[in-house]
Design a protein around this motif. Structure first.
Motif, mmCIF file in Angstrom:
data_model
loop_
_atom_site.group_PDB
_atom_site.id
_atom_site.type_symbol
_atom_site.label_atom_id
_atom_site.label_comp_id
_atom_site.label_asym_id
_atom_site.label_seq_id
_atom_site.Cartn_x
_atom_site.Cartn_y
_atom_site.Cartn_z
ATOM 1 N N GLY A 175 -6.957 21.992 -6.290
ATOM 2 C CA GLY A 175 -7.303 22.943 -5.226
ATOM 3 C C GLY A 175 -8.653 23.579 -5.483
ATOM 4 O O GLY A 175 -9.368 23.193 -6.414
ATOM 5 N N LEU A 176 -8.994 24.569 -4.669
ATOM 6 C CA LEU A 176 -10.315 25.216 -4.772
ATOM 7 C C LEU A 176 -10.174 26.735 -4.691
ATOM 8 O O LEU A 176 -9.429 27.260 -3.859
ATOM 9 C CB LEU A 176 -11.207 24.718 -3.627
ATOM 10 C CG LEU A 176 -12.581 25.389 -3.487
ATOM 11 C CD1 LEU A 176 -13.474 25.081 -4.692
ATOM 12 C CD2 LEU A 176 -13.279 24.943 -2.196
ATOM 13 N N VAL A 177 -10.905 27.437 -5.581
ATOM 14 C CA VAL A 177 -11.044 28.893 -5.474
ATOM 15 C C VAL A 177 -12.476 29.145 -5.021
ATOM 16 O O VAL A 177 -13.422 28.862 -5.763
ATOM 17 C CB VAL A 177 -10.781 29.596 -6.829
ATOM 18 C CG1 VAL A 177 -10.884 31.107 -6.663
ATOM 19 C CG2 VAL A 177 -9.428 29.191 -7.392
ATOM 20 N N GLU A 178 -12.629 29.657 -3.802
ATOM 21 C CA GLU A 178 -13.978 29.783 -3.233
ATOM 22 C C GLU A 178 -14.718 31.005 -3.773
ATOM 23 O O GLU A 178 -14.110 31.971 -4.234
ATOM 24 C CB GLU A 178 -13.875 29.873 -1.710
ATOM 25 C CG GLU A 178 -13.465 28.557 -1.099
ATOM 26 C CD GLU A 178 -13.994 28.405 0.315
ATOM 27 O OE1 GLU A 178 -15.105 28.881 0.606
ATOM 28 O OE2 GLU A 178 -13.268 27.808 1.129
ATOM 29 N N GLN A 179 -16.042 30.958 -3.644
ATOM 30 C CA GLN A 179 -16.892 31.988 -4.217
ATOM 31 C C GLN A 179 -16.562 33.378 -3.654
ATOM 32 O O GLN A 179 -16.605 34.362 -4.381
ATOM 33 C CB GLN A 179 -18.365 31.631 -3.981
ATOM 34 C CG GLN A 179 -19.335 32.326 -4.919
ATOM 35 C CD GLN A 179 -19.814 33.651 -4.376
ATOM 36 O OE1 GLN A 179 -19.808 33.833 -3.167
ATOM 37 N NE2 GLN A 179 -20.215 34.562 -5.258
ATOM 38 N N SER A 180 -16.205 33.462 -2.358
ATOM 39 C CA SER A 180 -15.891 34.782 -1.773
ATOM 40 C C SER A 180 -14.710 35.402 -2.529
ATOM 41 O O SER A 180 -14.690 36.619 -2.758
ATOM 42 C CB SER A 180 -15.566 34.634 -0.286
ATOM 43 O OG SER A 180 -14.565 33.656 -0.126
ATOM 44 N N CYS A 181 -13.779 34.585 -2.957
ATOM 45 C CA CYS A 181 -12.618 35.071 -3.718
ATOM 46 C C CYS A 181 -13.052 35.479 -5.125
ATOM 47 O O CYS A 181 -12.655 36.532 -5.638
ATOM 48 C CB CYS A 181 -11.566 33.971 -3.771
ATOM 49 S SG CYS A 181 -10.180 34.337 -4.829
ATOM 50 N N VAL A 182 -13.913 34.669 -5.755
ATOM 51 C CA VAL A 182 -14.400 34.981 -7.110
ATOM 52 C C VAL A 182 -15.159 36.307 -7.082
ATOM 53 O O VAL A 182 -14.978 37.176 -7.951
ATOM 54 C CB VAL A 182 -15.295 33.839 -7.650
ATOM 55 C CG1 VAL A 182 -15.864 34.196 -9.027
ATOM 56 C CG2 VAL A 182 -14.510 32.536 -7.728
ATOM 57 N N ALA A 183 -15.990 36.496 -6.049
ATOM 58 C CA ALA A 183 -16.791 37.721 -5.938
ATOM 59 C C ALA A 183 -15.887 38.940 -5.740
ATOM 60 O O ALA A 183 -16.241 40.052 -6.136
ATOM 61 C CB ALA A 183 -17.780 37.596 -4.774
ATOM 62 N N ALA A 184 -14.704 38.739 -5.135
ATOM 63 C CA ALA A 184 -13.790 39.868 -4.889
ATOM 64 C C ALA A 184 -13.145 40.388 -6.180
ATOM 65 O O ALA A 184 -12.579 41.473 -6.190
ATOM 66 C CB ALA A 184 -12.723 39.454 -3.889
#
Ligand code: ADP
Length: 432
Positions: free
Chosen positions: A174-183
């Motif tokens: 799967g993928l963890v997107e950058q917007s989630c990482v930044a949160a």
């Protein structure tokens, strides 16, 4: 009082990549020891992190798995809490692996067959390797548009890491997107849970900045196995600092004082090394060129180089080099063969390095990845304690060698294209 256990155990799929990872750990305050291959003894190592350097990137997948599992088993005997499988920041692999198969095997060993959850993240923003929407960038280019598309052993023609990893593993990716990482870490952990609920066993994580790596690091605190390039290591030490297992202001790059004579041995023909050798020679410093054709014709170049160097050692640093411009290298390769020329020069330079240490050199700069492997082998080095960084990716290390009856030798292994033009001078100034 019982000895504190090492906290992090790393398995690196190549030699200079292992040093790159160790350098990032040391910069973040972890005292780090790098072993050359899997040690044969189980003597406890006094360090916060251990990096086992393998050469498993391009060997058969089954051999890479066997070596990695052996490294894992040895690291467990050292009592480490977390395992880190380290690969290249350009995700160097073929459709057969070895990143996917080794990750699978480690997960099976740690979590049980087809169980568990881990990440994939070759990002290292400081070195211009970023991941966005699962796509790996080298500077401004997609991985698949970069020079890596023409790599002789591991051509990378797809920048979509979810797709690349999925082609190498049975577990769902799967993928963890950058917007989630930044949160932040809570958002990342929530995404891990959601992905696991959907049946994923592996998540590619976006990262475009050191801040992303720090957020990610917190979210990885309880993950038994992390797979990544060297960048993710920047975010992990904070977890042990928060728990008090590592001093908040820990300084890990202190080596014992250096002594003895100084020498540089260079077998790299990369652009940066050619500039470094030229810079040295233009300043009129002592330099001895190795002619591979003379070696091939049977001249005892090793004795010539050592006879030249020995009277000069007491006066300052000497350079012995086979470094040459591409045209000269091609001319030699066309006469001797590519592999034969490489081996001949590596053997000559490593024998010279051994002779120099025998003659009292205790501060040694080696230029070239393959050359470094040959020198470390000739010196019988088993462990390297990682010290201060000279240039990004290149730290000083201290080793012991049977060549000088177990004396300490300060060694730095410079990968071909690393380092500024004045790297050789700068290295020794830093040690003082
Ligand atoms: P780098 O890190 O720059 O790739 P390496 O040491 O890994 O450096 O590789 C350089 C290779 O070139 C080595 O195998 C070395 O023995 C070989 N080599 C060095 N000098 C010459 C030369 N003058 N002619 C041919 N081959 C050379």
């Amino acid at each position: 009082m019982t000895r504190p256990r090492p906290l992090l155990g790393c398995i690196a799929d190549d030699f200079t990549g292992a040093t790159d990872l160790a350098n990032n750990l040391v910069r973040s305050g972890m005292r780090t020891v790098q072993t050359i291959g899997v040690p044969t003894d189980t003597q406890a190592i006094d360090a916060d992190a251990i990096v086992v350097a393998l050469k498993s990137r391009t060997i058969a997948a089954k051999d890479a798995i066997a070596q990695s599992l052996q490294a894992y088993a040895w690291l467990k005997t050292q009592g480490v809490e977390q395992i880190y499988f380290k690969y290249c920041s350009t995700f160097d692999s073929t459709p057969e692996g070895n990143i996917g198969p080794v990750t699978e095997a480690l997960m099976d060993a740690i979590h049980g067959k087809d169980q568990g959850f881990t990440i994939v993240c070759p990002a290292f923003p400081e070195n211009n390797r970023t991941i966005f929407k699962g796509h790996l960038f080298v500077g401004d280019m997609l991985l698949s548009d970069s020079g890596m598309r023409n790599h002789p052993l591991t051509p990378m023609t797809d920048a979509n890491l979810v797709r690349v990893m999925q082609s190498q593993t049975k577990r769902k990716v799967g993928l963890v997107e950058q917007s989630c990482v930044a949160a932040g870490p809570d958002a990342i952990r929530a995404r891990f849970k959601a992905l696991q609920a959907e049946g994923a066993g592996v998540a590619v994580i976006d990262a475009v900045s050191n801040q992303d790596l720090m957020h990610m690091g917190q979210a990885l605190a309880d993950m038994p196995l992390v797979t990544a390039g060297s960048g993710v290591a920047i975010g992990l030490p904070q977890n042990w600092k928060a728990r008090g297992a590592l001093a908040a202001n820990a300084k890990a790059d202190t080596l014992a004082a250096a002594s003895g004579y100084q020498a540089v041995v260079s077998g790299s023909c990369s652009v940066a090394t050619n500039a470094q050798v030229l810079h040295w020679r233009q300043r009129g410093k002592p330099a001895f060129a190795i002619d591979p054709l003379a070696v091939a014709s049977g001249t005892n170049v090793v004795s010539q180089a050592l006879d030249w160097a020995k009277p000069l050692l007491a006066q300052g640093t000497v350079l012995i080099y086979a470094t040459a411009e591409p045209n000269a290298v091609k001319a030699i390769q066309s006469q001797l063969g590519v592999a034969q020329a490489g081996e001949l020069v590596e053997h000559t330079l490593s024998t010279i390095a051994k002779g120099l240490v025998h003659a009292g050199v205790r501060q040694l700069v080696v230029a070239g990845g393959e050359t470094s492997g040959a020198v470390v082998q000739a010196l019988g080095v088993e462990r390297m304690v990682i010290g201060p960084q000279i240039d990004p990716g290149v730290p000083w290390t201290s080793v012991t060698s049977p060549v000088c009856n177990g004396d300490t030798v300060h060694v730095t292994l410079k990968s071909g294209n690393f380092g500024t033009n004045d790297f050789f001078e700068k290295s020794f100034t830093l040690l003082k």
